[in-house]
Design a protein around this motif. Structure first.
Motif, mmCIF file in Angstrom:
data_model
loop_
_atom_site.group_PDB
_atom_site.id
_atom_site.type_symbol
_atom_site.label_atom_id
_atom_site.label_comp_id
_atom_site.label_asym_id
_atom_site.label_seq_id
_atom_site.Cartn_x
_atom_site.Cartn_y
_atom_site.Cartn_z
ATOM 1 N N THR A 1 -8.599 -14.664 2.794
ATOM 2 C CA THR A 1 -8.602 -14.384 4.238
ATOM 3 C C THR A 1 -8.554 -12.874 4.447
ATOM 4 N N ALA A 2 -9.247 -12.153 3.587
ATOM 5 C CA ALA A 2 -9.165 -10.696 3.580
ATOM 6 C C ALA A 2 -9.606 -10.061 4.888
ATOM 7 N N GLY A 3 -10.474 -10.709 5.637
ATOM 8 C CA GLY A 3 -10.937 -10.139 6.899
ATOM 9 C C GLY A 3 -9.962 -10.299 8.035
ATOM 10 N N ILE A 4 -8.838 -10.992 7.796
ATOM 11 C CA ILE A 4 -7.825 -11.219 8.822
ATOM 12 C C ILE A 4 -6.605 -10.373 8.487
ATOM 13 N N VAL A 5 -6.139 -9.577 9.441
ATOM 14 C CA VAL A 5 -4.941 -8.768 9.231
ATOM 15 C C VAL A 5 -3.730 -9.698 9.165
ATOM 16 N N LYS A 6 -2.897 -9.506 8.147
ATOM 17 C CA LYS A 6 -1.708 -10.346 7.967
ATOM 18 C C LYS A 6 -0.453 -9.494 8.069
ATOM 19 N N VAL A 7 0.463 -9.943 8.912
ATOM 20 C CA VAL A 7 1.726 -9.242 9.139
ATOM 21 C C VAL A 7 2.853 -10.206 8.803
ATOM 22 N N ALA A 8 3.820 -9.764 7.990
ATOM 23 C CA ALA A 8 4.882 -10.672 7.559
ATOM 24 C C ALA A 8 6.237 -9.983 7.602
ATOM 25 N N ALA A 9 7.273 -10.800 7.741
ATOM 26 C CA ALA A 9 8.643 -10.313 7.778
ATOM 27 C C ALA A 9 9.089 -9.858 6.401
#
Length: 440
Positions: A268-276
């Motif tokens: 899912t490299a084209g989607i920015v992922k933000v995590a705690a």
């Protein structure tokens, strides 16, 4: 008390009789298992991940045939992962044997085979936490109004508990699945309001965003597993997401990124992922009296936040320093940024809400005798790195919308080789206050 077929240790938790294998390695791994008398049943496959999920039968008997010295080699290879009285499980022994034997016979080659790990939120097993302390009622407030623009809105996936249908959040979200919405009830348990709180914190920063709710966390046990989370992430490729907010996580005994989660992040490299980043900070001097601290050390990587493909967000106090429950950037050098995470305001559940505590050894959230009444439609304050991640994710998404560029472009500008400015929200929202920590 049932253990849900999960092995629980201080550092990690995983299903005792499940493994995830790359199809390329099914023949190799399967041959070793068959030789030990262990039966394998493929229970799921995911084409996008390129992984299969298997259940094992006869594992204890098969592990009993292994080299008696294997147990000490497993413990020696995972220094610090085992507390006094903890021993490698049959699955630990099996996986170590398969990898060790393959490396010896095939010039160092180790097959892609892994545990189906347990991830958690709020209070989970092992405790890492998505939030800190009891949620508290707050005065009513309005979310910032959405702009009148007809341009495509940023789409943010929220991977969390099912969503409470808060009337102040109507029109801002869609559901990914029939089980993504909570049923109304006269009384609630606190963790049931986690998804609406996370989404509303993000919406205060990104009023123009549209949210997609993925109910990956079990509402009663607050857990998910690496297979369910990874397949949900890969499945979201059909939903035209710009960002994923993943307010959950888990640690591994060897400190390495879990296979299924790494594969989901890569694909899912084209989607920015933000995590705690996690609530496993240990600043006891700054903590309120009676704080329950994490069982995990502050310097242990929490996944997916520690992944090179994910923006890891730590929590910051009102004074600008790391919150007492958030690892510092020195303890967690994979930190990308910090954002406010103490006493944030968000939408919540209406009516009587009972607080939950964790039985760490059993990995079960238990309802306590502590409760609070939230005036309808429900507003609250809550603390935790889950909400810092939501805060930062929303600020990044809104900057993209305001500038008319992609969320990926903004993220690349903030964390790439040519860092840009700190993301800001529109004038009707609070200042974003996202502080960039690590620029690669």
């Amino acid at each position: 008390m049932a253990d849900y077929n999960v092995v629980r240790r201080r550092i990690e938790a995983f299903f005792r009789d499940q493994i995830i294998i790359d199809p390329k390695d099914v023949r190799l791994v399967g041959g070793e298992l068959t030789a030990l008398g262990i039966e394998q049943k493929r229970v799921a496959s995911d084409r996008r991940l390129g992984l299969d999920l298997f259940e094992l039968d006869g594992l204890a008997q098969g592990a009993g045939k292994l080299d008696p010295g294997l147990r000490e080699r497993v413990k020696a290879a995972a220094v610090g992962a085992y507390e006094d009285g903890e021993e490698p499980s049959d699955l630990d022994l099996l996986l170590f044997h398969v990898r060790e034997k393959s490396a010896a016979e095939h010039a160092g080659y180790r097959p892609v085979v892994a545990k189906n790990r347990v991830y958690e939120n709020i209070e989970g097993s092992p405790y890492s936490g998505g939030s800190v302390g009891d949620v508290r009622p707050a005065p009513a407030f309005d979310l910032p109004a959405r702009s009148a623009s007809t341009r495509r809105r940023p789409r943010i996936g929220v991977f969390d508990t099912p969503m409470h249908a808060h009337r102040k959040f109507a029109g801002r979200y869609v559901l990914a699945g029939d089980d993504a919405l909570l049923d109304d009830r006269p009384e609630w348990v606190s963790f049931s309001g986690h998804a609406i709180f996370v989404a509303s914190v993000a919406a205060r920063q990104a009023p123009d965003a549209e949210f997609v709710v993925y109910p990956v966390l079990d509402e009663e046990r607050l857990t998910t597993n690496s297979w369910k989370l990874a397949t949900a992430m890969a499945g979201a490729l059909d939903d035209d997401l710009d960002m994923m907010i993943i307010a959950l996580g888990g640690a591994t005994a060897d400190g390495r990124e879990p296979v299924a989660l790494a594969r989901a992040c890569e694909r899912t490299a084209g989607i920015v992922k933000v995590a705690a980043l996690g609530n496993n900070g240990q600043n006891m001097a700054e903590a309120p009296e009676g704080t329950q601290f994490s069982e995990l050390p502050a310097n242990i990587p929490m996944w997916p936040a520690a992944s090179s493909t994910v923006i890891a967000v730590g929590a910051r106090s009102a004074h600008g320093s790391p919150a007492f429950f958030s690892p510092t950037p020195d303890e967690a050098p994979w930190t990308d940024c910090t954002a406010p995470g103490v006493n944030l305001r968000g939408l919540f559940l209406p009516g009587q809400v009972w607080m939950a505590d964790l039985d760490v050894l059993k990995g079960v959230a238990q309802v306590t005798d502590r409760s609070a009444c939230f005036a309808p439609p429900g507003y609250a304050t809550w603390s935790g790195s889950s909400f810092s991640a939501a805060y930062a994710g929303g600020a990044i998404a809104q900057q993209a919308y305001t500038k008319g560029i992609s969320v990926l472009e903004v993220a690349d500008g903030l964390f790439g080789e040519d860092p840009g400015k700190t993301p800001n929200t529109d004038e009707s929202a609070p200042p974003a206050g996202v502080e960039i920590v690590r620029v690669t």
